[in-house]
Design an enzyme around this catalytic site. Structure first.
Site, short mmCIF file in Angstrom:
data_model
loop_
_atom_site.label_atom_id
_atom_site.label_comp_id
_atom_site.label_asym_id
_atom_site.label_seq_id
_atom_site.Cartn_x
_atom_site.Cartn_y
_atom_site.Cartn_z
N HIS A 1 45.88 50.93 48.70
CA HIS A 1 46.30 49.54 48.53
C HIS A 1 47.07 49.04 49.76
CE1 HIS A 1 47.29 46.31 45.31
NE2 HIS A 1 47.27 45.76 46.51
N ARG B 1 41.25 44.32 42.29
CA ARG B 1 42.21 45.11 41.52
C ARG B 1 41.45 46.26 40.84
NH1 ARG B 1 45.72 43.25 44.19
NH2 ARG B 1 47.45 41.97 43.51
P1 NDP Z 1 42.04 32.79 45.12
O1 NDP Z 1 42.78 32.41 43.87
O2 NDP Z 1 42.13 31.91 46.31
O3 NDP Z 1 40.48 32.95 44.75
C1 NDP Z 1 40.04 33.58 43.58
C2 NDP Z 1 38.52 33.45 43.51
O4 NDP Z 1 38.05 34.21 42.41
C3 NDP Z 1 38.06 32.00 43.29
O5 NDP Z 1 36.90 31.75 44.05
C4 NDP Z 1 37.72 31.98 41.81
O6 NDP Z 1 36.73 31.04 41.43
C5 NDP Z 1 37.19 33.39 41.63
N1 NDP Z 1 37.25 33.81 40.22
C6 NDP Z 1 38.35 33.96 39.43
N2 NDP Z 1 37.98 34.35 38.20
C7 NDP Z 1 36.64 34.45 38.22
C8 NDP Z 1 35.68 34.81 37.24
N3 NDP Z 1 36.03 35.15 35.98
N4 NDP Z 1 34.37 34.80 37.58
C9 NDP Z 1 33.99 34.45 38.84
N5 NDP Z 1 34.86 34.10 39.82
C10 NDP Z 1 36.17 34.10 39.50
O7 NDP Z 1 42.50 34.28 45.46
P2 NDP Z 1 42.60 35.01 46.88
O8 NDP Z 1 41.31 34.86 47.58
O9 NDP Z 1 43.85 34.62 47.58
O10 NDP Z 1 42.83 36.54 46.40
C11 NDP Z 1 41.90 37.16 45.55
C12 NDP Z 1 42.44 38.49 45.07
O11 NDP Z 1 42.48 39.44 46.12
C13 NDP Z 1 43.89 38.51 44.55
O12 NDP Z 1 44.00 37.96 43.26
C14 NDP Z 1 44.20 39.99 44.57
O13 NDP Z 1 43.77 40.59 43.37
C15 NDP Z 1 43.35 40.51 45.72
N6 NDP Z 1 44.21 40.89 46.85
C16 NDP Z 1 44.21 42.19 47.24
C17 NDP Z 1 44.99 42.62 48.27
C18 NDP Z 1 44.96 44.03 48.72
O14 NDP Z 1 45.82 44.45 49.49
N7 NDP Z 1 43.98 44.82 48.27
C19 NDP Z 1 45.90 41.70 48.99
C20 NDP Z 1 45.79 40.33 48.54
C21 NDP Z 1 44.98 39.95 47.50
P3 NDP Z 1 36.95 29.44 41.64
O15 NDP Z 1 36.82 29.22 43.12
O16 NDP Z 1 35.84 28.83 40.89
O17 NDP Z 1 38.32 29.14 41.11
C1 OXD Z 2 48.76 41.30 46.83
C2 OXD Z 2 48.38 42.67 47.05
O1 OXD Z 2 48.42 40.74 45.80
O2 OXD Z 2 49.03 43.35 47.84
O3 OXD Z 2 49.42 40.71 47.72
O4 OXD Z 2 47.39 43.15 46.48
#
Ligand code: NDP
Ligand code: OXD
Length: 303
Positions: free
Chosen positions: A266, A218
């Site tokens: 995005h 993000r």
């Molecule tokens: P998940 O919830 O499966 O994974 C999130 C990961 O981030 C976990 O490994 C978690 O750790 C880690 N995490 C969260 N907070 C912290 C922190 N403070 N410090 C260190 N690690 C942290 O999410 P997804 O993989 O499904 O998606 C991740 C992100 O990708 C979404 O939230 C979104 O922002 C972004 N995204 C972007 C898109 C785009 O089009 N650009 C599309 C889809 C998603 P732990 O394993 O320990 O819980």
């Molecule tokens: C999502 C994104 O969160 O598009 O799906 O970033």
């Protein structure tokens, strides 16, 4: 159970066709709600301003993978994010594209091409680059597997440091060691209070000199002024950003014209209409059976 739909019209048309034979009742738009008490589920990117209007609301479903745009849910309302293989694979593909583009100096060659300049720089093998993935969740793990299979030396960083097959994962306390070995830093973190503004000047200074940034998390996680300073000082050489703050990035923003930065609007992933519908169906079925809700967000952690 009735679903209130608050998103783009094209998707509503597809969902209508999918839901009708299953007997799922869908109301499109708040103006069409005649009985707020009948609404049990809301599917949206931005929820209605006043959720208390729906006294029997059980689940709010984000039509994307992220939920940082959502306000705190009222007591007893579950927040679910869309779980869809298509989203995960598309973001993985974008991350692989970005990592390869920066590793193979694409920003340099695009810039040279604008002036018809034929200058070769020594290419490096994938195994010579250490990739660090911040966020080892559903998407981070997929990206780690593919980048590892391409030969990159991949490690991850997550809140818990939970082990992942064939990839070293650092926990929060291991951040500095993780950054010190990240020639290419990939961000796949959710936006939370902890990750907002995470990538500031002090943070970027912990990367190896000449590091590169691949940002698909993000926009608000990356301090753009710090990015510019790090590029100008040679601390970073290039960056590819799919997310910015704000979105859209203003036309006058320095990053658009900077040859060291590639921006995509995005589009790493968009939720497919059918996949989004399948997630809603799984949530409604789980609600009916009293099962755990797919994609349930831990609201205390924010993801
Ligand atoms: P998940 O919830 O499966 O994974 C999130 C990961 O981030 C976990 O490994 C978690 O750790 C880690 N995490 C969260 N907070 C912290 C922190 N403070 N410090 C260190 N690690 C942290 O999410 P997804 O993989 O499904 O998606 C991740 C992100 O990708 C979404 O939230 C979104 O922002 C972004 N995204 C972007 C898109 C785009 O089009 N650009 C599309 C889809 C998603 P732990 O394993 O320990 O819980
Ligand atoms: C999502 C994104 O969160 O598009 O799906 O970033």
């Amino acid at each position: 159970m009735v679903l209130l739909y608050l998103s783009i019209p094209e998707r509503a048309e597809v969902w209508k066709q999918i839901f009708a034979p299953l007997g799922i009742e869908m109301v499109i738009g708040e103006a069409a709600v005649t009985d707020p008490a009948s609404i049990t589920h809301i599917a949206c990117w931005q929820p209605p301003a006043d959720l208390s209007r729906y006294p029997n609301l059980k689940v709010v479903i984000s039509v994307g993978a992220g939920v940082d745009q959502m306000p705190p849910m009222p007591e007893g309302v579950v927040l679910s994010r869309t779980i869809a293989k298509g989203i995960e694979q598309m973001v993985r593909d974008w991350v692989v594209m970005g990592t390869l583009a920066l590793h193979r100096d694409l920003p340099v060659y695009l810039d040279q091409a604008r002036s018809g300049q034929w200058t070769q720089h020594m290419p490096r093998e994938a195994r010579e680059a250490r990739v660090g993935i911040m966020g080892m969740g559903r998407i981070g793990q997929l990206a780690a597997q593919t980048l590892g299979a391409l030969g990159f030396d991949v490690a991850g960083w997550s809140r818990s440091g939970k082990p992942v097959a064939e990839c070293a994962v650092f926990d929060q306390a291991g951040l500095d060691a993780f950054l010190a070995r990240s020639d290419i830093l990939v961000c796949l973190l959710p936006l939370t209070d902890e990750t907002r503004g995470l990538m500031d000047g002090a943070f970027l200074a912990k990367l190896p000199k000449g590091a590169k940034i691949v940002q698909a998390g993000r926009g608000a996680q990356l301090d753009m002024r710090a990015l510019k300073e790090a590029l100008d000082q040679g601390q970073l050489t290039s960056a590819i950003l799919d997310v910015t703050d704000p979105e859209p990035l203003p036309q006058t923003h320095w990053a658009w014209a900077d040859p060291r930065v590639i921006i995509t609007p995005h589009i790493a992933a968009q939720t497919g209409h059918e996949e989004g519908a399948r997630h809603v169906i799984s949530v409604m079925e789980a609600t009916a059976k009293g099962d755990p809700i797919p994609g349930q967000v831990d609201q205390s952690k924010g993801y």
